[in-house]
Design an enzyme around this catalytic site. Structure first.
Site, PDB file in Angstrom:
ATOM      1  CG  ASP A  47       0.868  19.444 -28.154  1.00  0.00           C
ATOM      2  OD1 ASP A  47       0.223  19.773 -29.169  1.00  0.00           O
ATOM      3  OD2 ASP A  47       0.821  18.351 -27.577  1.00  0.00           O
ATOM      4  CB  SER A  48       0.447  22.642 -33.212  1.00  0.00           C
ATOM      5  OG  SER A  48      -0.498  23.655 -32.587  1.00  0.00           O
ATOM      6  CG  ASP A  86      -2.868  20.717 -26.642  1.00  0.00           C
ATOM      7  OD1 ASP A  86      -3.952  20.158 -26.492  1.00  0.00           O
ATOM      8  OD2 ASP A  86      -2.180  20.681 -27.834  1.00  0.00           O
ATOM      9  CE  LYS A 115      -6.138  19.551 -28.246  1.00  0.00           C
ATOM     10  NZ  LYS A 115      -4.788  18.529 -28.685  1.00  0.00           N
ATOM     11  CD  GLU A 117      -1.852  14.208 -28.211  1.00  0.00           C
ATOM     12  OE1 GLU A 117      -1.251  12.903 -28.625  1.00  0.00           O
ATOM     13  OE2 GLU A 117      -1.456  15.485 -28.831  1.00  0.00           O
ATOM     14  CD  GLU A 184      -4.120  15.543 -35.456  1.00  0.00           C
ATOM     15  OE1 GLU A 184      -4.045  15.850 -34.036  1.00  0.00           O
ATOM     16  OE2 GLU A 184      -3.065  15.815 -36.192  1.00  0.00           O
TER      17      GLU A 184
HETATM   18  O1  KIV Z   1      -1.682  20.956 -30.989  1.00  0.00           O
HETATM   19  C1  KIV Z   1      -2.646  21.339 -31.727  1.00  0.00           C
HETATM   20  O2  KIV Z   1      -2.738  22.331 -32.386  1.00  0.00           O
HETATM   21  C2  KIV Z   1      -3.882  20.461 -31.823  1.00  0.00           C
HETATM   22  C3  KIV Z   1      -4.450  20.639 -33.131  1.00  0.00           C
HETATM   23  C4  KIV Z   1      -4.137  19.963 -34.298  1.00  0.00           C
HETATM   24  C5  KIV Z   1      -5.851  19.818 -32.876  1.00  0.00           C
HETATM   25  O3  KIV Z   1      -3.871  19.556 -31.074  1.00  0.00           O
END
Ligand code: KIV
Length: 269
Positions: A47-48, A86, A115, A117, A184
């Site tokens: 989600d970056s 994510d 993934k 959190e 992280e």
């Molecule tokens: O969203 C993302 O790119 C991440 C990485 C920083 C691990 O969660």
């Protein structure tokens, strides 16, 4: 001869045989193809994307539709790397919602693992997904989706009680069925303790050299991100006089495999 596609067993075998797992984020088919070609083992549609592609200040505004769209693009570019996507902010606030959105990312997008959190609030969600055979990566330490609650992007786990909680969380998430733990922005020593406390692979970003694999945001390691970047970022384009993307990606892969990255200056104490 090209190597076979990576799967969860490959990642576990890599942990067990001390072979560093090389991971990177990607958001489109062209970059996916390049990172796959350079030997990256795991690609994350993070989600970056909200910060490096969409121009937001945080990952909070990213939606399931966004991740689904980018996952589709990335999956078309990959042939060997393992694809993780994510679950964005508030897309897993109940077990049923998490299941529904994970199914979308896998069926529509082509993700092989989701993934989220995680922490004590997410054990039940991880268990629910795992009971439905959805592979899960649990992200702990600095959780960017909680930025407004934490008050900024800060190193986590520096005080002993927080560190102990993180170790307990990692163990509980593994027991709940998590297949990967992602750490992280935590002190290297804590990264080491957590990696030794669980049997599933542990991937780090700013979690020191003693984890089972490393991940970076592709825009950061290619020097595209402007302004200040976190301490753990290494600009691999700046390392190569040719400014060639493939050479920069290949150097990242080589440095993670050889243990040269992360160096002391990329780590927290
Ligand atoms: O969203 C993302 O790119 C991440 C990485 C920083 C691990 O969660």
């Amino acid at each position: 001869m090209s190597s076979p596609p990576v799967n969860v067993s490959t990642l576990r075998e890599m942990k067990n045989s001390d072979q560093p797992i090389v991971c990177i984020t990607a958001y489109d088919a062209s970059f996916a193809q390049l990172v796959d070609m350079c030997g990256v083992d795991l690609v994350l549609v993070g989600d970056s994307v909200g910060m490096v592609v969409q121009g937001y200040d945080t990952t909070v505004p990213v939606t399931v539709d966004d991740i689904c769209y980018h996952t589709k693009l990335v999956s078309r570019g990959l042939s060997r790397s393992y694809l993780v996507s994510d679950l964005p902010f508030m897309s897993y606030s109940s077990a049923d919602q998490a299941l529904e959105n994970s199914v979308r990312l896998m069926q529509e997008g082509g993700a092989m693992m989701v993934k989220l959190e995680g922490g004590s609030g997410q054990y039940g969600i991880v268990e629910h997904l795992s009971n439905h055979d959805i592979p899960v990566c649990a992200h702990i330490g600095l959780k960017p989706q909680s930025v407004h609650k934490i008050g900024g992007f800060k190193v986590q786990g520096r005080d002993q009680s927080q560190a102990n909680r993180m170790i307990d969380d990692a163990k509980a998430l593994e027991s709940a069925g998590a297949d990967i733990i992602l750490l992280e922005c935590i002190p290297s020593e804590l990264g080491k303790v957590i990696t030794e406390s669980v049997s599933v692979p542990v991937i780090g970003i700013g979690a020191g050299p003693h984890v089972d694999g490393q991940i970076l945001v592709i825009y950061d390691l290619l020097g595209i991100t402007q302004g200040p970047t976190p301490r753990f970022v290494k600009d691999y384009m700046a390392e190569k006089e040719t400014h060639n993307i493939i050479e920069a990606l290949a150097l990242y892969v080589e440095e993670v495999r050889s243990g040269k990255y992360p160096a002391k200056e990329h780590c927290f104490s």
